[in-house]
Design a protein around this motif. Structure first.
Motif, PDB file in Angstrom:
ATOM      1  N   MET A  79       0.844  -1.213   0.000  1.00 60.85           N
ATOM      2  CA  MET A  79       0.000   0.000   0.000  1.00 60.85           C
ATOM      3  C   MET A  79       0.876   1.259   0.000  1.00 60.85           C
ATOM      4  SD  MET A  79      -2.801  -1.194   2.799  1.00 60.85           S
ATOM      5  CE  MET A  79      -3.088   0.399   3.503  1.00 60.85           C
ATOM      6  N   ILE A  80       1.944   1.239   0.813  1.00 63.70           N
ATOM      7  CA  ILE A  80       2.822   2.422   0.909  1.00 63.70           C
ATOM      8  C   ILE A  80       3.568   2.623  -0.412  1.00 63.70           C
ATOM      9  CG2 ILE A  80       4.846   3.412   2.072  1.00 63.70           C
ATOM     10  CD1 ILE A  80       3.964   1.919   4.636  1.00 63.70           C
ATOM     11  N   HIS A  81       4.093   1.531  -0.953  1.00 63.97           N
ATOM     12  CA  HIS A  81       4.940   1.681  -2.142  1.00 63.97           C
ATOM     13  C   HIS A  81       4.153   1.783  -3.441  1.00 63.97           C
ATOM     14  CE1 HIS A  81       9.013   1.585  -0.456  1.00 63.97           C
ATOM     15  NE2 HIS A  81       8.355   1.089   0.579  1.00 63.97           N
ATOM     16  N   GLU A  82       2.916   1.287  -3.431  1.00 63.21           N
ATOM     17  CA  GLU A  82       2.121   1.411  -4.665  1.00 63.21           C
ATOM     18  C   GLU A  82       1.064   2.493  -4.541  1.00 63.21           C
ATOM     19  OE1 GLU A  82       0.776  -2.518  -5.712  1.00 63.21           O
ATOM     20  OE2 GLU A  82       2.832  -3.282  -5.793  1.00 63.21           O
ATOM     21  N   GLY A  83       0.988   3.116  -3.393  1.00 69.65           N
ATOM     22  CA  GLY A  83       0.055   4.235  -3.221  1.00 69.65           C
ATOM     23  C   GLY A  83      -1.396   3.814  -3.281  1.00 69.65           C
ATOM     24  N   THR A  84      -1.732   2.691  -2.628  1.00 69.00           N
ATOM     25  CA  THR A  84      -3.116   2.210  -2.712  1.00 69.00           C
ATOM     26  C   THR A  84      -3.856   2.335  -1.378  1.00 69.00           C
ATOM     27  OG1 THR A  84      -2.245   0.005  -2.275  1.00 69.00           O
ATOM     28  CG2 THR A  84      -2.675   0.550  -4.578  1.00 69.00           C
ATOM     29  N   GLY A  85      -3.204   2.892  -0.375  1.00 68.28           N
ATOM     30  CA  GLY A  85      -3.862   3.005   0.934  1.00 68.28           C
ATOM     31  C   GLY A  85      -4.536   4.353   1.128  1.00 68.28           C
ATOM     32  N   LEU A  86      -5.156   4.527   2.295  1.00 70.23           N
ATOM     33  CA  LEU A  86      -5.778   5.815   2.622  1.00 70.23           C
ATOM     34  C   LEU A  86      -4.709   6.907   2.630  1.00 70.23           C
ATOM     35  CD1 LEU A  86      -7.980   4.714   5.676  1.00 70.23           C
ATOM     36  CD2 LEU A  86      -8.832   5.564   3.474  1.00 70.23           C
ATOM     37  N   GLY A  87      -5.052   8.069   2.075  1.00 67.50           N
ATOM     38  CA  GLY A  87      -4.115   9.202   2.095  1.00 67.50           C
ATOM     39  C   GLY A  87      -2.952   9.053   1.145  1.00 67.50           C
ATOM     40  N   SER A  88      -3.128   8.237   0.112  1.00 67.56           N
ATOM     41  CA  SER A  88      -1.983   7.931  -0.764  1.00 67.56           C
ATOM     42  C   SER A  88      -1.496   9.137  -1.587  1.00 67.56           C
ATOM     43  CB  SER A  88      -2.320   6.762  -1.682  1.00 67.56           C
ATOM     44  OG  SER A  88      -3.421   7.117  -2.455  1.00 67.56           O
ATOM     45  N   ASP A  89      -2.214  10.256  -1.513  1.00 65.79           N
ATOM     46  CA  ASP A  89      -1.731  11.467  -2.198  1.00 65.79           C
ATOM     47  C   ASP A  89      -0.562  12.094  -1.459  1.00 65.79           C
ATOM     48  OD1 ASP A  89      -3.733  11.226  -3.971  1.00 65.79           O
ATOM     49  OD2 ASP A  89      -5.018  12.797  -3.137  1.00 65.79           O
ATOM     50  N   PHE A  90      -0.262  11.552  -0.288  1.00 68.57           N
ATOM     51  CA  PHE A  90       0.775  12.174   0.553  1.00 68.57           C
ATOM     52  C   PHE A  90       1.972  11.258   0.780  1.00 68.57           C
ATOM     53  CE2 PHE A  90      -2.941  14.716   1.339  1.00 68.57           C
ATOM     54  CZ  PHE A  90      -2.416  16.003   1.321  1.00 68.57           C
ATOM     55  N   LEU A  91       2.356  10.544  -0.259  1.00 72.61           N
ATOM     56  CA  LEU A  91       3.467   9.606  -0.117  1.00 72.61           C
ATOM     57  C   LEU A  91       4.761  10.118  -0.757  1.00 72.61           C
ATOM     58  CD1 LEU A  91       1.450   6.334  -0.681  1.00 72.61           C
ATOM     59  CD2 LEU A  91       2.771   6.872   1.367  1.00 72.61           C
ATOM     60  N   GLY A  92       4.793  11.404  -1.058  1.00 71.44           N
ATOM     61  CA  GLY A  92       5.969  11.974  -1.729  1.00 71.44           C
ATOM     62  C   GLY A  92       7.251  11.821  -0.928  1.00 71.44           C
ATOM     63  N   ALA A 151      19.212   9.858   4.973  1.00 72.67           N
ATOM     64  CA  ALA A 151      17.821   9.508   4.662  1.00 72.67           C
ATOM     65  C   ALA A 151      17.773   8.556   3.467  1.00 72.67           C
ATOM     66  CB  ALA A 151      17.018  10.768   4.375  1.00 72.67           C
ATOM     67  N   ALA A 152      18.658   8.795   2.483  1.00 70.00           N
ATOM     68  CA  ALA A 152      18.681   7.916   1.301  1.00 70.00           C
ATOM     69  C   ALA A 152      19.095   6.501   1.707  1.00 70.00           C
ATOM     70  CB  ALA A 152      19.632   8.476   0.251  1.00 70.00           C
ATOM     71  N   ASP A 153      20.042   6.397   2.630  1.00 69.84           N
ATOM     72  CA  ASP A 153      20.445   5.069   3.097  1.00 69.84           C
ATOM     73  C   ASP A 153      19.312   4.393   3.867  1.00 69.84           C
ATOM     74  OD1 ASP A 153      22.866   5.166   1.898  1.00 69.84           O
ATOM     75  OD2 ASP A 153      23.992   5.741   3.677  1.00 69.84           O
ATOM     76  N   ALA A 154      18.586   5.185   4.643  1.00 69.74           N
ATOM     77  CA  ALA A 154      17.445   4.621   5.379  1.00 69.74           C
ATOM     78  C   ALA A 154      16.374   4.156   4.387  1.00 69.74           C
ATOM     79  CB  ALA A 154      16.868   5.669   6.326  1.00 69.74           C
ATOM     80  N   ARG A 155      16.164   4.963   3.355  1.00 65.77           N
ATOM     81  CA  ARG A 155      15.178   4.572   2.336  1.00 65.77           C
ATOM     82  C   ARG A 155      15.577   3.218   1.747  1.00 65.77           C
ATOM     83  NH1 ARG A 155      15.667   4.652  -2.926  1.00 65.77           N
ATOM     84  NH2 ARG A 155      13.801   4.610  -4.242  1.00 65.77           N
ATOM     85  N   HIS A 156      16.850   3.085   1.462  1.00 61.73           N
ATOM     86  CA  HIS A 156      17.354   1.819   0.916  1.00 61.73           C
ATOM     87  C   HIS A 156      17.136   0.690   1.928  1.00 61.73           C
ATOM     88  CE1 HIS A 156      20.649  -1.147   0.578  1.00 61.73           C
ATOM     89  NE2 HIS A 156      20.402  -1.067  -0.716  1.00 61.73           N
ATOM     90  N   ASP A 157      17.518   0.934   3.184  1.00 56.45           N
ATOM     91  CA  ASP A 157      17.447  -0.123   4.207  1.00 56.45           C
ATOM     92  C   ASP A 157      16.007  -0.537   4.530  1.00 56.45           C
ATOM     93  OD1 ASP A 157      20.147  -0.019   4.295  1.00 56.45           O
ATOM     94  OD2 ASP A 157      20.301   0.940   6.253  1.00 56.45           O
ATOM     95  N   PHE A 158      15.070   0.390   4.386  1.00 62.98           N
ATOM     96  CA  PHE A 158      13.684   0.084   4.760  1.00 62.98           C
ATOM     97  C   PHE A 158      12.787  -0.080   3.530  1.00 62.98           C
ATOM     98  CE2 PHE A 158      15.252   2.924   8.340  1.00 62.98           C
ATOM     99  CZ  PHE A 158      15.796   1.844   9.031  1.00 62.98           C
ATOM    100  N   SER A 159      13.405  -0.512   2.429  1.00 61.65           N
ATOM    101  CA  SER A 159      12.605  -0.642   1.211  1.00 61.65           C
ATOM    102  C   SER A 159      12.072  -2.063   1.009  1.00 61.65           C
ATOM    103  CB  SER A 159      13.442  -0.218   0.000  1.00 61.65           C
ATOM    104  OG  SER A 159      14.571  -1.066  -0.085  1.00 61.65           O
ATOM    105  N   GLU A 160      12.457  -2.978   1.897  1.00 58.29           N
ATOM    106  CA  GLU A 160      11.982  -4.366   1.792  1.00 58.29           C
ATOM    107  C   GLU A 160      11.013  -4.640   2.947  1.00 58.29           C
ATOM    108  OE1 GLU A 160      12.834  -6.621  -0.510  1.00 58.29           O
ATOM    109  OE2 GLU A 160      14.022  -5.064  -1.507  1.00 58.29           O
ATOM    110  N   PRO A 161       9.982  -5.428   2.708  1.00 58.97           N
ATOM    111  CA  PRO A 161       9.012  -5.659   3.790  1.00 58.97           C
ATOM    112  C   PRO A 161       9.486  -6.635   4.860  1.00 58.97           C
ATOM    113  CG  PRO A 161       8.319  -6.796   1.794  1.00 58.97           C
ATOM    114  CD  PRO A 161       9.544  -6.003   1.426  1.00 58.97           C
ATOM    115  N   SER A 162      10.531  -7.392   4.586  1.00 59.79           N
ATOM    116  CA  SER A 162      10.943  -8.444   5.526  1.00 59.79           C
ATOM    117  C   SER A 162      11.177  -7.892   6.937  1.00 59.79           C
ATOM    118  CB  SER A 162      12.241  -9.090   5.019  1.00 59.79           C
ATOM    119  OG  SER A 162      12.863  -9.742   6.103  1.00 59.79           O
ATOM    120  N   LEU A 163      10.429  -8.441   7.893  1.00 64.38           N
ATOM    121  CA  LEU A 163      10.566  -7.959   9.275  1.00 64.38           C
ATOM    122  C   LEU A 163      11.925  -8.300   9.871  1.00 64.38           C
ATOM    123  CD1 LEU A 163       6.956  -8.559  10.551  1.00 64.38           C
ATOM    124  CD2 LEU A 163       8.199  -6.397  10.665  1.00 64.38           C
ATOM    125  N   GLU A 164      12.588  -9.256   9.268  1.00 64.53           N
ATOM    126  CA  GLU A 164      13.939  -9.560   9.763  1.00 64.53           C
ATOM    127  C   GLU A 164      14.914  -8.456   9.405  1.00 64.53           C
ATOM    128  OE1 GLU A 164      15.541 -13.360   8.608  1.00 64.53           O
ATOM    129  OE2 GLU A 164      13.746 -14.314   9.458  1.00 64.53           O
TER     130      GLU A 164
END
Ligand code: PA5
Length: 546
Positions: free
Chosen positions: A147-160, A340-353
């Motif tokens: 939902m966050i990455h495809e913009g399909t959740g509530l408020g998806s106009d604010f995912l910039g 922030a770019a490194d965090a974006r990279h690190d948190f771009s996968e859904p795996s909880l591990e």
């Protein structure tokens, strides 16, 4: 252009961005060195390796004849090319020390290897009292991640904000750096005029990184975040004796607190500097297309930056909203965006591990929903991090506190508040959990001296550094609160409070917040509740239409 693909050149870094550097070569040619062309290994912190003024030997890999510029690479140099000396005329007037360059190259490789598995922060769940089967949330997290990455959740106009560390406006970023340098060199004070998401992030960063010591130049003051007549009048009086600039920040351009303060500041500046002088001292951060502030800024000809339409105030610290005042304060915004770019990279996968931001979100959600916790204390250990707590409270409070749901986000500063809230946290009703930010390295070192008479009985601390004493206070507190007090305690370890790590931390919290709010089933990106007081106030003040 005389150069051709495959040429080997030596250039100096003249401008640095989070993911690339601009190099200047003999004859005024420029080349772009992208992070991906530095090495074959993954590079986490580009700006920790590449600095303005560094000299690099590079290979030309692409030529843009039209713009008289080149794309260059370090990683595409062969070993022989790396070691080959260039004819002197290619090197420029100052002899380049190739041995230094070789040393750098080997450092890069070492740094990369050390850093590949290192997160900008470490989330330690070893002090949780509650047993949580984190993996059982994986399916739900996968859904929300989509939902966050495809913009399909509530408020998806604010995912910039999600891809902002990569997609930021580079032209504006360069202007921010240049204007911030101008303000630093020409003014004594910058007044940041904004409220909520339009000022909290900047203040959090400036205080956390600069510290709260004696005012540094330029001094940063805040207005537009209150209607308190005494505070506003006192600040305006103080500014009468100063040469100051203003950064007015408002997406809507109609926020009462900000607009009232700005009217006063603009008046004062026009009296002090005249209309033209005031115009040069005012920097406006607004929506790109709408709002009263935009209209005013255009009419008056102020320098302008944009708060993108698809980024809400509390998610805007890494845009011009935060970056301009942070840069004026002398903080390295290139590193901040890089973190922030490194965090974006690190948190771009859904795996909880792998994804610490999602692990944090899951733990707080579990404690809220399954364990009946109603509040979370964000614990910091420095007065300079109080505003970081304020930023965090807005982020989570405004994102989650709706539809009758949400954890109450509270913040405390230890050890100060151990002498006030400490009693409740140790022994009070167990309706909360703690999230502690622990910064490993302090900016300053100070050692306790020895006193021959030892009347204060403190010689047991003689020779110890304050950071060592604070570390023991931290360890003792965590044990007291978890082992004796039975509080769940999540610990976020941050290596140091600099631009890079704070950029990383900001992104970590924003990503966690989006996940957490969606886990609670609410729209993370709206704030309908804040309108209610405004309507009443406008009605009482006689604003037309209310
Ligand atoms: O997060 C938010 O949306 C709010 O805190 C706003 O940033 C705050 O109310 C200021 O709004 P504006 O930028 O429109 O003046």
């Amino acid at each position: 252009m005389n150069e051709k693909i495959g040429d080997i050149l030596v250039g100096t870094v003249v401008r640095l961005y989070p993911r690339y550097a601009i190099l200047l070569f003999d004859g005024g040619k420029t080349g772009l060195l992208h992070i991906s062309e530095l090495s074959n290994n993954y590079i986490r912190n580009f700006t920790a390796l590449v600095q303005v003024g560094n000299i690099y030997k590079v290979k030309v890999i692409d030529i843009d004849e039209e713009n008289d510029s080149m794309r260059v690479s370090v990683k595409q140099l062969t070993d022989a090319e790396r070691h080959r000396n260039l004819p002197k005329e290619h090197i420029g007037e100052d002899e380049v020390d190739f041995s230094a360059l070789q040393t750098h190259l080997s450092e890069w490789i070492n740094d990369e290897n050390q850093e590949v598995n290192m997160e900008g922060i470490k989330l330690d769940l070893g002090h949780l009292v509650t047993k949580i089967d984190i993996a059982s949330y994986q399916e739900k997290v996968n859904e929300i991640h989509k939902m966050i990455h495809e913009g399909t959740g509530l408020g998806s106009d604010f995912l910039g904000w999600v891809d902002w560390p990569e997609n930021y406006d580079q032209e504006e970023f360069a202007r921010i750096q240049e204007d911030a340098k101008y303000v630093r060199e020409h003014f004594d004070v910058l007044v940041v005029c904004g409220i909520g998401g339009s000022y909290l992030g900047a203040r959090a960063a400036i205080e956390a990184i600069r510290g709260l010591g004696p005012a540094k130049k330029p001094e940063i003051l805040y207005l537009g975040q209150t209607l308190d007549p005494d505070y506003i009048a006192d600040t305006i009086d103080y500014l009468k004796t100063k040469h100051f600039a203003v950064n007015v920040i408002s997406k809507s351009g109609t926020t009462t607190e900000t607009s009232v303060a700005f009217r006063l500041l603009k008046d004062l500046l026009e009296k002090q500097l005249g209309k033209e002088g005031a115009r040069k001292a005012i920097y406006a951060t607004t929506d790109k297309e709408n709002g009263a502030l935009l209209t005013l800024a255009k009419k008056e000809g102020y320098a302008r930056y944009v708060l993108p339409a698809n980024i809400g105030g509390r998610f805007s610290v890494l845009t011009a909203v935060g970056l301009f005042p942070i840069a004026v304060a002398g903080i390295d915004i290139v590193s901040m965006l890089n973190g922030a770019a490194d965090a974006r990279h690190d948190f771009s996968e859904p795996s909880l591990e792998k994804n610490a931001a999602y692990r944090y979100a899951v733990v707080r959600h579990h404690l809220y929903e399954k364990e009946g916790k109603t509040a979370e204390f964000l614990v910091t250990y420095a007065p300079s991090q109080v505003q970081l707590g304020e930023w965090w409270k807005q982020l989570f409070g405004e994102s989650e506190g709706k539809d009758g749901k949400g954890l109450l986000p509270a913040s405390v500063t230890f050890t100060t508040d151990l002498h006030s809230m400490g009693q409740f946290i140790q022994d009070g009703k167990k309706t909360f959990f703690e999230t502690t930010i622990r910064v490993n390295k302090s900016r300053r070192l100070l050692t306790v001296g020895k006193d021959e008479e030892n009347l204060d009985g403190l010689n047991f601390l003689a020779g110890k550094d304050l950071s060592e004493i604070q570390q023991k206070a931290f360890e003792g507190t965590v044990e007291a609160h978890t082992v004796t007090g039975r509080n769940d305690n999540l610990i976020l370890e941050v290596e140091e409070m600099d631009g890079y790590h704070l950029g990383y931390l900001f992104y970590f919290f924003m990503k966690a917040c989006a996940m957490s709010a969606y886990l609670n089933g609410v729209n993370p990106f709206n704030q309908p509740g804040v309108e209610v007081y405004k309507k009443n106030m406008f009605h009482l003040l006689g604003k037309p239409g209310y």
